[in-house]
Structures are given as structure tokens and as C-alpha cells.
Design an enzyme around this catalytic site. Structure first.
Site, PDB file in Angstrom:
ATOM      1  CE  LYS A 253      -6.414   0.128  -0.901  1.00 19.97           C
ATOM      2  NZ  LYS A 253      -7.069  -0.349   0.332  1.00 19.97           N
TER       3      LYS A 253
ATOM      4  CE1 TYR B 259      -3.472   2.555   0.034  1.00 21.74           C
ATOM      5  CE2 TYR B 259      -4.138   1.757   2.189  1.00 21.74           C
ATOM      6  CZ  TYR B 259      -4.362   2.565   1.098  1.00 21.74           C
ATOM      7  OH  TYR B 259      -5.468   3.373   1.067  1.00 21.74           O
TER       8      TYR B 259
END
Length: 307
Positions: free
Chosen positions: A157, A132
Site C-alpha cells: 500500500k 504500508y
């Protein structure tokens, strides 16, 4: 395989400030029943930052049991390197199918340091890992390709919204001889991601987090159907009549990206409690506006279904 609308449940707390596992189980079960394509538990919306390790293990174990193998369950991990490794091991022991590796907190790290962090966390687990990018965790093109090449890293992400840089990362990873040879997925991880879904789809990123699914799965699913079938008219109606007003309300106060979602779940009849400090629950006037926005969104979905 992750597909469809990805569900990021909140973590319920009792009035005594313990994790309410029965309510969490019901919350996850309802989400899976409603058609979630995957469950991401103890992540940003789930107040990962506010959980101690024993609570975290209980939360992941409860979510896995509630999902019952119907969809994959990914668990958040992150923080200091020793804790991130411990969370990764705990998630595996609790039965999670994968990890969402969130940024280390309160540090600005160079790209090389982030690569080392991801490398060492993934070495502590056999679970697949989605990395992320948000806050102080910013990968350049070369470092994004480097982590994408790691055998256990299966996705990236983005929560920054720099589409120019992200487009270059997507192209570099997908054309890399190693990373591009595996089933590597990109995700839109912006708060209230639906607001940026059309832009992310323009650079080839179709998967996204849906915090709205926590409290209004019918709105989230209607948007997903519209955007994936090319129904631009419905997409624009839902953006203008629901998502953009919700985003404007979210931006009033830091932390509302989590506390508004939790409040909306409570408004829907499931008592998930409030947020833990340093987040704060919404002010009464903001709760009233939230209720109006959700009602308007549901009315839009009903009207579109009747067309």
C-alpha cells in the site's frame, strides 16, 4: 479476496475517553451493510497510534464480530518491533483475516532495515500482511521486491504519491518470478485517496482506501462506480464538487485527515466522540464548512442518479 470500496472505520471514544465498543460495532455493521468490500480496523483513520494493546484487541474483536464473516477484516499493526509482533498476534487471536503493517514511528530507516522489520513481524503471525509505505518508511525497488517475495506478504500500500518510483515498483514486483507468481495486490493509500485514484489507475493500481466511506458511503460508492465504468464526466464532477474541496479543508491543519472524518461521522448522527491527542478536533468554522461540502457531495450524487 479484497475488492470494491475498502472501509477504514474510525475508533469511537466515550466522553470518559474509553473505547466505545457498541458504537464501533454499529459503525462497522453499517459500513458492511452499505457495501464495503473489506474492513480495515485500527488503522490510520482508526487512530491505531492512540490505542493501547488491550483496547486494540477489543477493537479488532468487535469489528470481526460486527462484520460477521461477510467481508474480510484486516487490522493495523506497527510501531516498535516488539509491539508490532504483539499486535500481529493479538489480531490473529481476535479473528482478523489479515494485517496492514504500518511504519515504525519516529525513525528514519534504510530500506534494508525496513525489510528486516517486515520479515520479523511476518514471522510472528500466520496472517497475510499488506505492507504500508508512507512517512519515513520508503522502499526502493529492490527492497519492495524483497518484501513482496516474503510468503505472508500479499500486498503493498502506497501513501507517498511518488508515482514514478511506484510505477517501477509495480512493474518489478509483477514481473518478478517469485512475487509475480502469487496473487499480489497494490493499494492507493493516499489521504482522501479518491483525489488520486485516476492517476494511480494509470499505473495499474485499482484498489484504494476510502475514508469518505465512513461518513458518506453513497458518495464513495458513486465515485467507485463512475471510475470503474469509465464515467469520466461523473468522476470529474465529484472531484471538483466534493473531493477537492474536502482535500483543501483537510490540508488546513495537520491531523485533519482523521479528525475531519470522525467529525463527519458525528454529523451523520453516530456519536463516535472526538480524537485523542495529539490530534485535535476541527474548529467550529471548519465543521460548518465540512457540513456544506458533504451536503454538496450528496446533492451531486442525487443529481447524477436522476440523470
Amino acid at each position: 479476496m479484497l475488492d470494491g470500496v475498502l472501509f477504514f472505520p474510525v475508533t469511537p471514544f466515550t466522553p470518559e475517553d474509553s473505547v466505545d465498543l457498541p458504537i464501533l460495532s454499529e459503525h462497522v455493521r453499517r459500513g458492511v451493510d452499505a457495501g464495503a468490500g473489506g474492513v480495515f480496523v485500527a488503522c490510520g483513520t482508526g487512530e491505531f497510534h492512540a490505542l493501547e494493546p488491550r483496547e486494540y484487541a477489543d477493537v479488532v474483536r468487535t469489528a470481526v464480530a460486527a462484520a460477521g464473516g461477510r467481508v474480510p477484516v484486516y487490522a493495523g499493526a506497527g510501531g516498535s518491533l516488539p509491539l508490532a509482533r504483539a499486535f500481529a498476534r493479538a489480531a490473529a487471536e481476535a479473528g482478523a483475516d489479515g494485517l496492514l503493517l504500518m511504519p515504525p514511528y519516529m525513525v528514519q530507516a534504510p530500506a534494508a532495515g525496513l525489510v528486516a522489520y517486515v520479515t520479523q513481524v511476518t514471522a510472528a503471525t500466520d496472517l497475510p500482511v499488506i505492507v504500508y509505505q508512507r512517512g519515513g518508511a520508503r522502499f526502493d525497488v529492490a527492497s519492495a521486491v524483497e518484501v513482496a517475495r516474503l510468503p505472508k506478504v500479499v500486498g503493498f500500500k502506497d501513501g507517498l504519491g511518488d508515482l514514478d518510483q511506484l510505477s517501477r515498483i509495480v512493474t518489478a514486483v509483477r514481473t518478478d518470478a517469485v512475487a509475480g507468481a502469487k496473487d499480489f495486490r497494490f493499494f492507493n493509500g493516499m489521504p482522501t485517496a479518491e483525489g488520486t485514484v485516476p492517476a494511480y489507475r494509470g499505473i495499474g493500481i485499482d484498489l484504494y482506501s476510502s475514508a469518505v466511506f465512513c461518513f458518506a458511503p453513497e458518495i464513495s460508492l458513486a465515485f467507485h462506480r463512475a471510475v470503474t465504468t469509465g464515467d469520466d464526466k461523473t468522476v470529474q464532477k465529484l472531484l471538483a464538487g466534493f473531493f477537492h474541496p474536502l482535500i483543501a479543508l483537510r490540508e488546513r491543519t495537520p491531523g485533519y485527515a482523521v479528525s475531519l472524518v470522525k467529525a463527519a461521522v458525528r454529523l451523520g448522527g453516530l456519536d463516535v466522540g472526538g480524537v485523542r491527542p495529539p490530534l485535535i478536533d476541527p474548529a467550529p468554522e471548519d465543521l460548518a464548512e465540512l457540513a456544506r461540502i458533504v451536503e454538496a457531495g450528496r446533492a451531486l450524487v442525487t443529481a447524477e442518479a436522476a440523470r
